[in-house]
Motif scaffolding. Structure first.
Motif, PDB file in Angstrom:
ATOM      1  N   LEU A 188     -12.506  35.989 -25.747  1.00 13.54           N
ATOM      2  CA  LEU A 188     -14.032  36.819 -26.712  1.00 13.54           C
ATOM      3  C   LEU A 188     -13.792  38.192 -27.296  1.00 13.54           C
ATOM      4  N   ASP A 189     -15.042  38.543 -28.004  1.00 13.37           N
ATOM      5  CA  ASP A 189     -15.405  40.198 -27.752  1.00 13.37           C
ATOM      6  C   ASP A 189     -16.673  39.742 -28.004  1.00 13.37           C
ATOM      7  N   VAL A 190     -17.437  40.681 -27.232  1.00 13.58           N
ATOM      8  CA  VAL A 190     -19.049  41.023 -27.476  1.00 13.58           C
ATOM      9  C   VAL A 190     -19.185  41.719 -28.228  1.00 13.58           C
ATOM     10  N   LEU A 191     -19.775  41.822 -29.394  1.00 10.66           N
ATOM     11  CA  LEU A 191     -21.008  42.278 -30.368  1.00 10.66           C
ATOM     12  C   LEU A 191     -21.884  43.028 -30.296  1.00 10.66           C
ATOM     13  N   ASN A 192     -22.727  42.459 -30.267  1.00 13.47           N
ATOM     14  CA  ASN A 192     -23.902  42.827 -30.095  1.00 13.47           C
ATOM     15  C   ASN A 192     -24.836  42.313 -28.379  1.00 13.47           C
ATOM     16  N   HIS A 193     -25.885  43.572 -27.316  1.00  9.15           N
ATOM     17  CA  HIS A 193     -25.791  42.789 -26.100  1.00  9.15           C
ATOM     18  C   HIS A 193     -27.072  42.961 -25.737  1.00  9.15           C
ATOM     19  N   SER A 194     -27.850  43.256 -26.870  1.00  5.68           N
ATOM     20  CA  SER A 194     -28.834  43.361 -26.625  1.00  5.68           C
ATOM     21  C   SER A 194     -30.283  42.443 -27.613  1.00  5.68           C
ATOM     22  N   GLY A 195     -31.224  42.439 -27.462  1.00  4.12           N
ATOM     23  CA  GLY A 195     -32.097  41.570 -28.248  1.00  4.12           C
ATOM     24  C   GLY A 195     -32.151  39.657 -27.071  1.00  4.12           C
ATOM     25  N   SER A 196     -32.469  38.958 -27.315  1.00  2.00           N
ATOM     26  CA  SER A 196     -32.411  37.908 -26.339  1.00  2.00           C
ATOM     27  C   SER A 196     -31.216  36.609 -26.151  1.00  2.00           C
ATOM     28  N   SER A 197     -30.198  37.573 -27.665  1.00  2.00           N
ATOM     29  CA  SER A 197     -29.193  36.878 -27.543  1.00  2.00           C
ATOM     30  C   SER A 197     -27.856  37.725 -27.678  1.00  2.00           C
ATOM     31  N   ARG A 198     -26.638  36.960 -27.634  1.00  2.00           N
ATOM     32  CA  ARG A 198     -26.050  37.970 -27.831  1.00  2.00           C
ATOM     33  C   ARG A 198     -25.186  36.909 -29.437  1.00  2.00           C
ATOM     34  N   THR A 199     -24.338  38.951 -29.821  1.00  2.00           N
ATOM     35  CA  THR A 199     -23.262  38.215 -30.802  1.00  2.00           C
ATOM     36  C   THR A 199     -21.742  38.331 -30.482  1.00  2.00           C
ATOM     37  N   VAL A 200     -20.601  36.738 -30.142  1.00  2.00           N
ATOM     38  CA  VAL A 200     -19.641  37.727 -30.407  1.00  2.00           C
ATOM     39  C   VAL A 200     -18.810  37.391 -31.208  1.00  2.00           C
ATOM     40  N   ARG A 201     -17.577  37.828 -30.927  1.00  2.00           N
ATOM     41  CA  ARG A 201     -16.641  37.560 -32.179  1.00  2.00           C
ATOM     42  C   ARG A 201     -15.715  36.902 -31.401  1.00  2.00           C
ATOM     43  N   VAL A 202     -15.249  35.167 -31.824  1.00  2.00           N
ATOM     44  CA  VAL A 202     -14.581  34.784 -31.014  1.00  2.00           C
ATOM     45  C   VAL A 202     -12.600  34.609 -32.159  1.00  2.00           C
ATOM     46  N   PRO A 203     -11.626  34.852 -31.752  1.00  2.00           N
ATOM     47  CA  PRO A 203     -10.235  34.837 -32.442  1.00  2.00           C
ATOM     48  C   PRO A 203     -10.066  33.058 -32.027  1.00  2.00           C
ATOM     49  N   PRO A 204      -9.246  32.797 -33.195  1.00  2.00           N
ATOM     50  CA  PRO A 204      -9.178  31.640 -33.572  1.00  2.00           C
ATOM     51  C   PRO A 204      -8.269  30.832 -32.217  1.00  2.00           C
ATOM     52  N   GLU A 205      -7.715  31.558 -31.407  1.00  2.00           N
ATOM     53  CA  GLU A 205      -6.789  30.830 -30.133  1.00  2.00           C
ATOM     54  C   GLU A 205      -7.811  30.374 -29.007  1.00  2.00           C
ATOM     55  N   SER A 206      -8.885  31.074 -29.339  1.00  2.00           N
ATOM     56  CA  SER A 206      -9.760  30.250 -27.578  1.00  2.00           C
ATOM     57  C   SER A 206     -10.987  29.816 -28.359  1.00  2.00           C
ATOM     58  N   LEU A 207     -10.884  29.709 -29.983  1.00  2.00           N
ATOM     59  CA  LEU A 207     -12.529  29.157 -29.743  1.00  2.00           C
ATOM     60  C   LEU A 207     -12.522  27.779 -29.538  1.00  2.00           C
ATOM     61  N   THR A 208     -11.707  26.709 -29.071  1.00  2.00           N
ATOM     62  CA  THR A 208     -11.349  25.636 -28.382  1.00  2.00           C
ATOM     63  C   THR A 208     -12.198  25.430 -26.791  1.00  2.00           C
ATOM     64  N   GLU A 209     -11.374  26.300 -26.252  1.00  2.00           N
ATOM     65  CA  GLU A 209     -12.346  27.038 -24.508  1.00  2.00           C
ATOM     66  C   GLU A 209     -13.292  28.065 -24.793  1.00  2.00           C
ATOM     67  N   VAL A 210     -14.239  28.642 -25.921  1.00  2.00           N
ATOM     68  CA  VAL A 210     -15.069  29.107 -25.411  1.00  2.00           C
ATOM     69  C   VAL A 210     -16.239  28.446 -26.128  1.00  2.00           C
ATOM     70  N   LYS A 211     -15.755  27.373 -26.995  1.00  2.00           N
ATOM     71  CA  LYS A 211     -16.871  25.903 -27.170  1.00  2.00           C
ATOM     72  C   LYS A 211     -17.200  25.003 -26.068  1.00  2.00           C
ATOM     73  N   ASP A 212     -16.095  25.118 -25.481  1.00  2.00           N
ATOM     74  CA  ASP A 212     -15.943  24.124 -24.323  1.00  2.00           C
ATOM     75  C   ASP A 212     -16.751  25.293 -23.034  1.00  2.00           C
ATOM     76  N   ALA A 213     -16.351  26.295 -22.977  1.00  2.00           N
ATOM     77  CA  ALA A 213     -17.121  26.601 -21.723  1.00  2.00           C
ATOM     78  C   ALA A 213     -19.123  26.978 -21.989  1.00  2.00           C
ATOM     79  N   LEU A 214     -18.958  27.306 -23.029  1.00  2.00           N
ATOM     80  CA  LEU A 214     -21.105  27.620 -23.500  1.00  2.00           C
ATOM     81  C   LEU A 214     -21.259  25.643 -23.410  1.00  2.00           C
TER      82      LEU A 214
END
Ligand code: ZN
Length: 414
Positions: free
Chosen positions: A50-76
């Motif tokens: 994934l790509d982190v788009l926003n570091h500040s604040g209480s949450s992170r905004t990330v860009r997830v490419p289609p090929e890693s949607l499942t893996e990122v979802k599972d990891a979270l």
């Protein structure tokens, strides 16, 4: 319909669907991820998932490419971290939101002339050709105020320009401003060009200090964001043997190289094969080394977040030398910014405020050059528009940063 016509129709459909699939960011999703303290997001970033788009604040905004949607979802989910899908197809979102893109596709990038670009533009982001035109123009028209020279060439052979704003009296103090190291952070070079314009026209603020400004440190990446992928971050190195291009130039400096960065070329924070492997960072390093003894302030302009970050970035455990002075001068900056436009910036430690990351300009300047005041400045905004910050911000953002920098220069020379 004949067989041949059917075959031709099929071929056209395949080519068209290919063209649609090749659009950058197609089916990439943007998620808001909770629990910013978790290092799961950092691990996924380093792994190139994934790509982190926003570091500040209480949450992170990330860009997830289609090929890693499942893996990122599972990891979270495994880590119990909540997330929310903000954008289902980033390519479609960008096309709808990208007014500037529509203009640039219809514009002739080389159309800047004496009458159309006498100064940095206030209402539009400038193409790289327009930036070069402006720098050539001031070099010719204000020879007593500025000299512009190339300090090296990018991977694809574009010049990396250094503007030296000359003091009106002899000086042994120097300030270094770097902009545009990350390609998609368009507000950074836009502000740098306005700072050059301010310093040429208003001689008093920098009369006793040499100011060196690199307004576009990653020209290849910047051109790529105009033509192909608006969210490109790295340079345009072709990584031999890998399927992904680009090195993160702000992980390529020789300061704790590799810590909090990635050796995976597909990661947005790919550090490169070795420290200073890239011509862009080499050029910056060599120019800075020539000023080593005189540098009293190094400021790297990035976006976004409205944060002034001080070292170290590579460690949360080690304290930067002169930390209290860094914070005090940082507060001079943020107060001047607030007085100028009301915009709130915060002074933070880079590693604690964002995340552990090594190989950046700021850490190297402090460690190798021993420059006392070293910062990374994350410009507007705080995430509402992010990298797609509307050009209506250019003028006000430049004005507040100009006020902040002049107050800091005044204070550290008092
Ligand atoms: Zn950046």
């Amino acid at each position: 319909m004949s067989v041949w016509r059917v075959l031709r129709w099929l071929m056209v459909m395949i080519v068209m669907s290919d063209a649609i699939m090749c659009l950058p960011n197609t089916r990439h999703q943007v998620w808001r991820v909770g629990s910013r303290g978790s290092n799961v997001v950092q691990q996924l970033l380093v792994a190139g998932m994934l790509d982190v788009l926003n570091h500040s604040g209480s949450s992170r905004t990330v860009r997830v490419p289609p090929e890693s949607l499942t893996e990122v979802k599972d990891a979270l989910q495994d880590a119990g971290i909540p997330y929310q899908v903000l954008i289902h197809d980033l390519a479609a979102h960008l096309q709808a939101a990208d007014e500037e893109g529509r203009e640039r596709r219809s514009a002739d990038n080389s159309s800047c002339t004496v009458s159309s670009c006498p100064a940095p533009l206030n209402t539009h982001y400038m193409t790289f050709s327009q930036m070069e035109w402006y720098l050539r123009d001031v070099n010719t028209s204000s020879p007593t105020r500025i000299t512009v020279s190339s300090i090296g060439k990018s991977v694809e052979g574009r010049n990396i320009w250094l503007a030296h704003i000359l003091p009106s009296q002899p000086s042994d103090k120097a300030v270094w401003l770097e902009a545009g190291l990350h390609a998609r952070e368009w507000i950074s070079p836009a502000v740098a060009l306005h700072l050059i314009h301010h310093m040429i026209t208003n001689t008093s603020a920098t009369s006793s200090v040499d100011v060196f400004i690199v307004p576009m440190a990653n020209p290849d990446g910047y051109v790529y964001t105009w033509i192909t992928d608006r969210l490109w971050r790295k340079n345009r190195r072709v990584n031999g043997g890998a399927r992904c291009d680009g090195v993160d130039l702000n992980r390529n400096w020789d300061s704790h190289f590799g810590v909090g960065a990635s050796n995976n070329p597909c990661s947005e924070v790919y550090q490169g094969p070795s420290a200073f492997s890239e011509p862009e960072t080499k050029a910056l390093r060599d120019a800075m080394l020539k000023l080593k003894d005189n540098l009293e302030l190094v400021l790297a302009l990035h976006s976004y977040g409205q944060d002034l970050l001080y070292p170290w970035g590579w460690s949360t455990g080690e304290e930067a030398p002169g930390k209290h002075d860094l914070i005090a001068i940082g507060q001079v900056f943020t107060q001047a910014v607030k007085n100028a436009t009301g915009t709130e910036y915060a002074v933070k430690n880079a590693a604690e405020g964002y995340y552990v990351a090594s190989g950046a300009t700021d850490d190297w300047a402090m460690e190798a050059l021993h420059t006392k005041y070293v910062y990374t400045l994350e410009l507007r905004d705080q995430g509402r528009q992010g990298f797609l910050l509307e050009p209506a911000n250019i003028l006000a953002c430049s004005e507040e940063i100009w006020q902040g920098i002049t107050q800091v220069i005044k204070k550290i020379n008092a």
